[in-house]
Design an enzyme around this catalytic site. Structure first.
Site, PDB file in Angstrom:
ATOM      1  N   ARG A 432      15.981 -43.883 -76.076  1.00  0.00           N
ATOM      2  CA  ARG A 432      14.886 -42.932 -75.781  1.00  0.00           C
ATOM      3  C   ARG A 432      15.445 -41.611 -75.270  1.00  0.00           C
ATOM      4  NH1 ARG A 432      11.450 -47.792 -73.312  1.00  0.00           N
ATOM      5  NH2 ARG A 432      10.929 -48.639 -75.360  1.00  0.00           N
ATOM      6  N   GLN A 524       4.500 -21.718 -88.665  1.00  0.00           N
ATOM      7  CA  GLN A 524       3.352 -20.818 -88.818  1.00  0.00           C
ATOM      8  C   GLN A 524       3.793 -19.355 -88.708  1.00  0.00           C
ATOM      9  OE1 GLN A 524       0.515 -22.089 -89.668  1.00  0.00           O
ATOM     10  NE2 GLN A 524      -0.683 -20.206 -89.689  1.00  0.00           N
ATOM     11  N   GLU A 551      11.871 -45.252 -82.104  1.00  0.00           N
ATOM     12  CA  GLU A 551      12.376 -45.401 -80.718  1.00  0.00           C
ATOM     13  C   GLU A 551      11.227 -45.573 -79.719  1.00  0.00           C
ATOM     14  OE1 GLU A 551      15.476 -45.846 -80.010  1.00  0.00           O
ATOM     15  OE2 GLU A 551      16.127 -45.417 -82.055  1.00  0.00           O
TER      16      GLU A 551
HETATM   17  C1  LIG Z   1      12.413 -42.597 -90.515  1.00  0.00           C
HETATM   18  C2  LIG Z   1      12.349 -43.863 -89.748  1.00  0.00           C
HETATM   19  C3  LIG Z   1      13.540 -44.441 -89.314  1.00  0.00           C
HETATM   20  C4  LIG Z   1      13.504 -45.653 -88.632  1.00  0.00           C
HETATM   21  N1  LIG Z   1      14.690 -46.263 -88.280  1.00  0.00           N
HETATM   22  C5  LIG Z   1      14.667 -47.524 -87.788  1.00  0.00           C
HETATM   23  C6  LIG Z   1      15.893 -48.249 -87.589  1.00  0.00           C
HETATM   24  O1  LIG Z   1      16.982 -47.742 -87.790  1.00  0.00           O
HETATM   25  N2  LIG Z   1      15.804 -49.546 -87.191  1.00  0.00           N
HETATM   26  C7  LIG Z   1      14.605 -50.166 -86.958  1.00  0.00           C
HETATM   27  O2  LIG Z   1      14.596 -51.349 -86.600  1.00  0.00           O
HETATM   28  N3  LIG Z   1      13.428 -49.490 -87.120  1.00  0.00           N
HETATM   29  C8  LIG Z   1      13.439 -48.198 -87.525  1.00  0.00           C
HETATM   30  N4  LIG Z   1      12.259 -47.516 -87.740  1.00  0.00           N
HETATM   31  C9  LIG Z   1      11.003 -48.218 -87.525  1.00  0.00           C
HETATM   32  C10 LIG Z   1      10.241 -47.739 -86.323  1.00  0.00           C
HETATM   33  O3  LIG Z   1      10.894 -48.131 -85.149  1.00  0.00           O
HETATM   34  C11 LIG Z   1       8.826 -48.328 -86.459  1.00  0.00           C
HETATM   35  O4  LIG Z   1       8.199 -47.627 -87.511  1.00  0.00           O
HETATM   36  C12 LIG Z   1       8.030 -48.243 -85.190  1.00  0.00           C
HETATM   37  O5  LIG Z   1       8.551 -49.137 -84.245  1.00  0.00           O
HETATM   38  C13 LIG Z   1       6.557 -48.554 -85.410  1.00  0.00           C
HETATM   39  O6  LIG Z   1       6.432 -49.782 -86.052  1.00  0.00           O
HETATM   40  P1  LIG Z   1       5.518 -49.900 -87.367  1.00  0.00           P
HETATM   41  O7  LIG Z   1       5.959 -48.859 -88.326  1.00  0.00           O
HETATM   42  O8  LIG Z   1       5.553 -51.299 -87.817  1.00  0.00           O
HETATM   43  O9  LIG Z   1       4.097 -49.513 -86.860  1.00  0.00           O
HETATM   44  P2  LIG Z   1       3.035 -50.531 -86.261  1.00  0.00           P
HETATM   45  O10 LIG Z   1       3.648 -51.373 -85.216  1.00  0.00           O
HETATM   46  O11 LIG Z   1       2.328 -51.193 -87.377  1.00  0.00           O
HETATM   47  O12 LIG Z   1       2.055 -49.497 -85.560  1.00  0.00           O
HETATM   48  C14 LIG Z   1       1.170 -48.651 -86.314  1.00  0.00           C
HETATM   49  C15 LIG Z   1       0.536 -47.670 -85.360  1.00  0.00           C
HETATM   50  O13 LIG Z   1      -0.221 -48.369 -84.388  1.00  0.00           O
HETATM   51  C16 LIG Z   1       0.188 -48.001 -83.078  1.00  0.00           C
HETATM   52  N5  LIG Z   1       0.058 -49.177 -82.230  1.00  0.00           N
HETATM   53  C17 LIG Z   1       0.920 -50.199 -82.087  1.00  0.00           C
HETATM   54  N6  LIG Z   1       0.442 -51.093 -81.218  1.00  0.00           N
HETATM   55  C18 LIG Z   1      -0.760 -50.634 -80.816  1.00  0.00           C
HETATM   56  C19 LIG Z   1      -1.759 -51.122 -79.933  1.00  0.00           C
HETATM   57  N7  LIG Z   1      -1.597 -52.260 -79.267  1.00  0.00           N
HETATM   58  N8  LIG Z   1      -2.861 -50.392 -79.754  1.00  0.00           N
HETATM   59  C20 LIG Z   1      -3.046 -49.231 -80.400  1.00  0.00           C
HETATM   60  N9  LIG Z   1      -2.139 -48.708 -81.242  1.00  0.00           N
HETATM   61  C21 LIG Z   1      -1.011 -49.406 -81.451  1.00  0.00           C
HETATM   62  C22 LIG Z   1       1.611 -47.551 -83.233  1.00  0.00           C
HETATM   63  O14 LIG Z   1       2.036 -46.717 -82.174  1.00  0.00           O
HETATM   64  C23 LIG Z   1       1.534 -46.838 -84.571  1.00  0.00           C
HETATM   65  O15 LIG Z   1       1.020 -45.548 -84.367  1.00  0.00           O
HETATM   66  C24 LIG Z   1      12.275 -46.273 -88.357  1.00  0.00           C
HETATM   67  C25 LIG Z   1      11.071 -45.660 -88.764  1.00  0.00           C
HETATM   68  C26 LIG Z   1      11.109 -44.482 -89.449  1.00  0.00           C
HETATM   69  C27 LIG Z   1       9.822 -43.868 -89.910  1.00  0.00           C
END
Ligand SMILES: Cc1cc2nc3c(=O)[nH]c(=O)nc-3n(C[C@H](O)[C@H](O)[C@H](O)COP(=O)(O)OP(=O)(O)OC[C@H]3O[C@@H](n4cnc5c(N)ncnc54)[C@H](O)[C@@H]3O)c2cc1C
Length: 576
Positions: A432, A524, A551
């Protein structure tokens, strides 16, 4: 008592950039006067914030503990509380030591507090309204003469236009922090490297979706970038990591500034739970970037909900067999070592206690796809996910099929089985902080680009920077950037003394949101050119957008980490 033209900051109208439109006058206040106003407002805000936090605690707790169902039912107010906490912390931090700041940084600190007061009041108002708390004190502060005087002196049109011109004259160079000599020198060296070597390649890597080339990786290995995150014998320190991450991210978030994140997370997991043999074997290699590494936590069905991860590891003779999918594994192609969080316990009830970390070795590859078959037939296939930004390392979908991992490659070996969740979390604080430093680097680049473009571009017969609206925008961008930068380094300092874990989450939340705001405004200011791929601000904008997703996605961080922590503090369960 010191007096000056801009509310005690000592800032004076610029000589080179002349306003196209006459400014209003600003009240002449001494530094002591405005500083007094600022401290009074900030302490009133803190008082109100505590009242709001107490109110949220009351509705989310039962029998002296937080209740998960109540927390979920009150997500809206928890989220607003977390965002208000981050803004307020940054404003308070900006006021610390303000007497020793440059005139420009003083003016920015006061302007940020003024702006933040509006943001925080609006969030607290939501909480008071939702929880039916008497908001008389809040309304009194909103209408209070001290706040009005502070605003007039530091965030009125007259004040912000003057600040904006000064920021433009300085090419966006503001938000100074005090560093020791070695960190200062290292940051200067990495800034030069970033400008001379990374920046010229950044656009091509982004536009052609290339893999970060060895021409960048090798000098970075030689400069010790991959060891920065490894404390103790490897010479890493939080502040050095922040300083260098910021310098590299200003040239490219994806092709340079994010290279340290992966070794940071893996090294912390090894340091927290690895055996002595594992530490001695892997840490020196990670420190020199041979092999490069990647982190595989997220799965197609589980991202934020790390405790539910499902990629299966089944015991076999001498080790484990991995079967299942991971997604978003950044740098998985180029990496020779993957940190894979896998479910080693078949019992569903084991939840987060059923996870372990496996170290998976594979050949490094440059492409957007790879297919690695082990001698015994185990297989990993990877496919890069096309993304709008953050290009260079590529984030991969991974499929594991009967992939063998020896017992020696489970972090902590036998003793580490079932500890994967805790070891993953051990790396999160550093991740973080590193992400906050990345956000600060991107903001710095965007602010500088906007300031320079506004000076060069002429519209309706004047330089864009000569218009008050541009000056106000630049001032606000700079105030946000400076507050974020100063908070990031302050929290880095706290981490070095063993504290600051909660602040690391707050600074991550704040800086990543702020990077979106600042890069949006920078784009912008560039008008149509901002939308062209050939201008760097379009890359800053799309790159910045990912910062609040990974993160610790913003909502998860705000709800599950920050709000919980704030409320637990109110319940007397935590002290940070
Ligand atoms: C470019 C990129 C690089 C990445 N690199 C890595 C990597 O190297 N290794 C790795 O392991 N991961 C990586 N990630 C994954 C990233 O850590 C996840 O996308 C992130 O943790 C969110 O998980 P998710 O995409 O499954 O979203 P979800 O968990 O499905 O969440 C979807 C949305 O709902 C919100 N949400 C979640 N829980 C709740 C709740 N209880 N109430 C309300 N809202 C909620 C979330 O904040 C998000 O906005 C990467 C992602 C990206 C886009």
């Amino acid at each position: 008592m010191e007096t000056s033209s801009l509310a005690g900051s000592g800032l004076r109208p610029g000589r080179e950039i002349q306003p196209a439109v006459a400014m209003n006058t600003i009240p002449t206040l001494s530094f002591d006067e405005i500083n007094g106003l600022a401290h009074s407002v900030s302490s009133d805000l803190r008082h109100l914030f505590d009242q709001a936090a107490q109110a949220v605690t009351s509705v989310c707790a039962a029998d002296g503990r937080l209740d998960p169902a109540r927390l979920d039912a009150h997500q809206y107010v928890c989220y607003e509380l977390a965002l208000a906490a981050a803004e307020l912390l940054a404003a308070e931090n900006a006021l610390l030591d303000v007497a020793n700041c440059s005139p420009l940084d003083r003016a920015l600190a006061f302007a940020f507090l003024s702006d933040t007061a509006s943001v925080v009041l609006q969030k607290l108002e939501v909480i008071f309204f939702e929880l039916d708390v008497n908001s008389a004190a809040l309304q009194a502060l909103a209408a209070n003469a001290t706040l009005a005087s502070l605003r007039r002196a530091s965030a009125s049109n007259a004040a912000l236009t003057m600040i904006g011109r000064a920021v433009a004259e300085a090419d966006g160079d503001c938000g100074a922090v005090t560093l020791d000599d070695s960190t200062e020198m290292a940051q200067a060296a990495f800034r030069r490297f970033a400008a001379e070597v990374v920046a010229p390649q950044a656009e091509k890597i982004h536009r052609h979706d290339l893999t970060v080339p060895e021409a960048l990786l090798q000098p970075l290995r030689e400069m010790g970038v991959f060891g920065l995150s490894i404390p103790e014998t490897y010479g890493g320190s939080a502040l050095m990591m922040i300083a260098i991450t910021e310098a590299l991210s200003a040239a490219s978030l994806a092709a340079a500034g994010s290279l340290i994140t992966r070794p940071e997370i893996l090294a912390r997991a090894l340091l927290s739970g690895g055996t002595e043999r594992q530490k001695a074997h892997w840490l020196p290699k990670i420190a020199v970037g041979e092999p490069l590494c990647a982190i595989a936590i997220t799965e197609p069905d589980f991202g934020s909900d790390v405790a539910s991860l499902s990629l299966r590891a089944t015991p076999t003779s001498g080790g484990w067999l991995l079967n299942g999918a991971k997604t978003w594994c950044t740098f998985a192609g180029k990496a020779g070592l993957l940190m894979v969080v896998a479910r080693t316990s078949a019992e569903r009830a084991a939840a987060h206690r059923g996870l372990s970390i496996m170290l998976v070795e594979k050949p490094s590859s440059d492409g957007h796809e790879f297919d690695f078959v082990q001698e015994g037939g185990g297989r990993i296939q990877g496919r890069a996910i096309p993304t709008i930004g953050y290009r260079g390392m590529h984030s991969f979908d991974l499929a594991f099929e009967e992939f063998f991992v020896p017992d020696s490659h489970v972090i902590g070996e036998e003793g580490g089985v079932g500890k994967g969740f805790y070891l993953t979390m051990a790396g999160m604080v550093g991740g973080r902080m590193q992400t906050a430093a990345r956000a600060v680097g991107v903001m710095h680049a965007a602010l500088g680009a906007a300031a320079r473009y506004a000076g060069d571009r002429r519209v309706f017969g004047h330089a864009l920077i000569d218009y008050p609206l541009t000056q106000v925008k630049i001032a606000r961008m700079a105030a946000r950037f400076a507050a974020c930068r100063r908070l990031t380094y302050a929290v880095g300092r706290r981490l070095e003394s063993g504290a600051g874990r909660m602040e690391a989450s707050l600074v991550k939340l704040l800086t990543c949101r702020s990077a979106e705001i600042v890069t949006r405004d920078a784009m912008q200011i560039h008008g149509g050119m901002g939308y062209a791929e050939e201008s760097a601000v379009s890359r800053y904008f799309v790159d910045a957008r990912v910062l609040s997703i990974f993160e610790g996605a913003e909502e998860t961080l705000a709800l599950k980490v920050i709000a919980r922590n704030l409320l637990e503090q109110k319940l007397g369960l935590l002290h940070d």
